[in-house]
Design a protein around this motif. Structure first.
Motif, PDB file in Angstrom:
ATOM      1  N   UNK A 217      19.575 138.824 110.905  1.00 61.40           N
ATOM      2  CA  UNK A 217      19.012 139.235 109.690  1.00 61.40           C
ATOM      3  C   UNK A 217      18.741 140.877 109.798  1.00 61.40           C
ATOM      4  N   UNK A 218      18.520 141.378 108.758  1.00 62.61           N
ATOM      5  CA  UNK A 218      17.961 142.840 108.796  1.00 62.61           C
ATOM      6  C   UNK A 218      16.695 142.893 107.859  1.00 62.61           C
ATOM      7  N   UNK A 219      15.916 143.708 108.211  1.00 62.88           N
ATOM      8  CA  UNK A 219      14.628 143.996 107.466  1.00 62.88           C
ATOM      9  C   UNK A 219      14.769 145.652 107.222  1.00 62.88           C
TER      10      UNK A 219
ATOM     11  N   UNK B 182      13.693 130.993 106.850  1.00 61.23           N
ATOM     12  CA  UNK B 182      14.858 129.926 106.928  1.00 61.23           C
ATOM     13  C   UNK B 182      16.270 130.374 107.001  1.00 61.23           C
ATOM     14  N   UNK B 183      16.505 131.774 106.870  1.00 61.15           N
ATOM     15  CA  UNK B 183      17.947 132.212 107.158  1.00 61.15           C
ATOM     16  C   UNK B 183      18.518 132.357 105.767  1.00 61.15           C
ATOM     17  N   UNK B 184      17.724 131.915 104.536  1.00 61.34           N
ATOM     18  CA  UNK B 184      18.329 132.195 103.213  1.00 61.34           C
ATOM     19  C   UNK B 184      18.456 133.546 102.687  1.00 61.34           C
ATOM     20  N   UNK B 185      18.055 134.503 103.360  1.00 60.51           N
ATOM     21  CA  UNK B 185      18.119 135.919 102.822  1.00 60.51           C
ATOM     22  C   UNK B 185      18.802 136.721 104.348  1.00 60.51           C
ATOM     23  N   UNK B 186      19.895 137.596 104.026  1.00 57.17           N
ATOM     24  CA  UNK B 186      20.551 138.270 104.745  1.00 57.17           C
ATOM     25  C   UNK B 186      19.746 139.694 105.123  1.00 57.17           C
ATOM     26  N   UNK B 187      19.566 140.143 103.979  1.00 57.10           N
ATOM     27  CA  UNK B 187      18.476 141.582 104.089  1.00 57.10           C
ATOM     28  C   UNK B 187      17.278 141.562 103.379  1.00 57.10           C
ATOM     29  N   UNK B 188      16.352 141.723 103.761  1.00 60.07           N
ATOM     30  CA  UNK B 188      15.098 141.847 103.127  1.00 60.07           C
ATOM     31  C   UNK B 188      14.539 143.232 103.040  1.00 60.07           C
ATOM     32  N   UNK B 189      14.422 143.810 101.704  1.00 61.86           N
ATOM     33  CA  UNK B 189      13.853 144.904 101.403  1.00 61.86           C
ATOM     34  C   UNK B 189      12.516 145.012 101.072  1.00 61.86           C
TER      35      UNK B 189
ATOM     36  N   UNK C 240       5.079 138.979 109.072  1.00 62.89           N
ATOM     37  CA  UNK C 240       5.671 137.763 109.850  1.00 62.89           C
ATOM     38  C   UNK C 240       6.656 138.223 110.925  1.00 62.89           C
ATOM     39  N   UNK C 241       7.127 137.289 111.580  1.00 66.23           N
ATOM     40  CA  UNK C 241       7.833 137.523 112.500  1.00 66.23           C
ATOM     41  C   UNK C 241       9.301 136.671 112.672  1.00 66.23           C
ATOM     42  N   UNK C 242      10.386 137.014 113.105  1.00 62.89           N
ATOM     43  CA  UNK C 242      11.870 136.135 112.958  1.00 62.89           C
ATOM     44  C   UNK C 242      12.586 136.330 114.064  1.00 62.89           C
ATOM     45  N   UNK C 243      12.877 135.109 114.546  1.00 55.52           N
ATOM     46  CA  UNK C 243      13.825 135.153 115.831  1.00 55.52           C
ATOM     47  C   UNK C 243      15.180 135.570 115.648  1.00 55.52           C
ATOM     48  N   UNK C 244      15.891 135.552 114.398  1.00 55.88           N
ATOM     49  CA  UNK C 244      17.081 135.876 114.067  1.00 55.88           C
ATOM     50  C   UNK C 244      16.992 137.512 113.457  1.00 55.88           C
ATOM     51  N   UNK C 245      15.740 137.990 113.260  1.00 55.81           N
ATOM     52  CA  UNK C 245      15.789 139.443 112.848  1.00 55.81           C
ATOM     53  C   UNK C 245      16.360 140.431 114.119  1.00 55.81           C
ATOM     54  N   UNK C 246      17.465 141.085 113.649  1.00 48.56           N
ATOM     55  CA  UNK C 246      17.977 142.109 114.916  1.00 48.56           C
ATOM     56  C   UNK C 246      18.002 143.408 114.473  1.00 48.56           C
ATOM     57  N   UNK C 247      17.919 143.733 113.142  1.00 50.93           N
ATOM     58  CA  UNK C 247      17.934 145.086 112.439  1.00 50.93           C
ATOM     59  C   UNK C 247      16.674 145.323 111.847  1.00 50.93           C
TER      60      UNK C 247
END
Length: 290
Positions: free
Chosen positions: A213-215, A266-273, A282-289
């Protein structure tokens, strides 16, 4: 049993803080280190050790989203060993149930926001304030002032008042510098999205297709002069079509923000602005960018 090895700094922080507990009836400790250094795990281990001694522990965070994350992590590691969550949305029935348990002196770890300050502890032995720089002076010491508990402040950025307290009062300091071995090194670079090559854009898309995912953090909700949430939404929708993009900002209702963040977790959003409100969120194990 942990599935990973603690760093030496984490082990030292746990050991030295427990020694502080033994030396004093009401110790004060500042634990600080960069984001990702493992402060939360140190707090959980200390809390568990107090729980095994039959004591009550309160862990306060500035946001209910963060409290819920810590609570779920604790439940995953400790199981159903008297770990509870309390925030503004907790029902009166659930609070009464928790208060009844606390009134009996039962051992418990309570995660939550400042709503925890209103609970009726009778055997409180440890108060942990996470992201202490986000709390008002009175709010973060209510439980400490009304109990015989030890107090721990945790932060990556100690505020001047707290630093002064470490110099001019009986305040122990534990610094965590090492990062857990399982963490990958972070790569930081300056780049404009429109200047990135097609190959770089495709690489990010490929990572997101694999579940990463991307933040995106922007400085403004609405603005004609600097990047805003709405402008970023248009921009990222253009560069990343067919990906689910969502936004949060401080003008939204708390329940709306929580729904979006939970969906992201839960992985339902690819990019959160988002605006900078997420800096203690928050923190997320799948956040890579970011």
């Amino acid at each position: 049993h942990l599935s990973f090895e603690l760093t030496d700094d984490q082990k030292k922080a746990v050991w030295h803080t427990m020694k502080e507990f033994e030396k004093k009836d009401r110790s004060k400790t500042l634990i600080f280190g960069d984001v990702g250094s493992g402060k939360t795990m140190v707090a959980l281990i200390l809390s568990y050790l107090m729980l095994k001694r039959g004591k009550q522990v309160a862990i306060l965070t500035p946001a209910s989203i963060l409290a819920k994350q810590h609570y779920e992590e604790a439940k995953a590691l400790l199981g159903n060993s008297n770990v509870f969550l309390v925030h503004s949305k907790t029902s009166a029935k659930e609070k009464n149930k928790i208060n009844a348990l606390l009134a009996k002196g039962e051992p418990a770890i309570i995660y939550g926001t400042t709503s925890v300050n209103k609970l009726e502890f009778t055997n409180l032995s440890l108060v942990v304030i996470d992201e202490e720089q986000k709390f008002g002076v009175k709010a973060k010491e209510v439980l400490y002032d009304n109990s015989n508990a030890h107090l721990i402040f945790m932060t990556a950025t100690p505020i001047p008042r707290t630093l002064a307290s470490t110099m001019f009062s009986d305040f122990a300091v534990k610094k965590i510098e090492q990062k857990p071995a399982m963490q990958k090194p972070r790569i930081t670079r300056i780049a404009r999205l429109q200047d990135m090559s097609g190959t770089e854009i495709e690489a990010i898309k490929a990572r997101m297709r694999q579940g990463e995912q991307t933040l995106v953090i922007v400085p403004s909700i609405v603005s004609d002069e600097i990047m805003s949430v709405s402008q970023a939404m248009k921009k990222y929708s253009h560069f990343f079509p067919n990906f689910f993009i969502s936004t949060i900002n401080g003008r939204m209702k708390a329940n709306e923000i929580e729904q979006v963040v939970e969906s992201f977790m839960k992985g339902g959003v690819d990019i959160l602005i988002a605006t900078s409100m997420v800096d203690s969120g928050f923190s997320s194990k799948t956040l890579s960018h970011v």
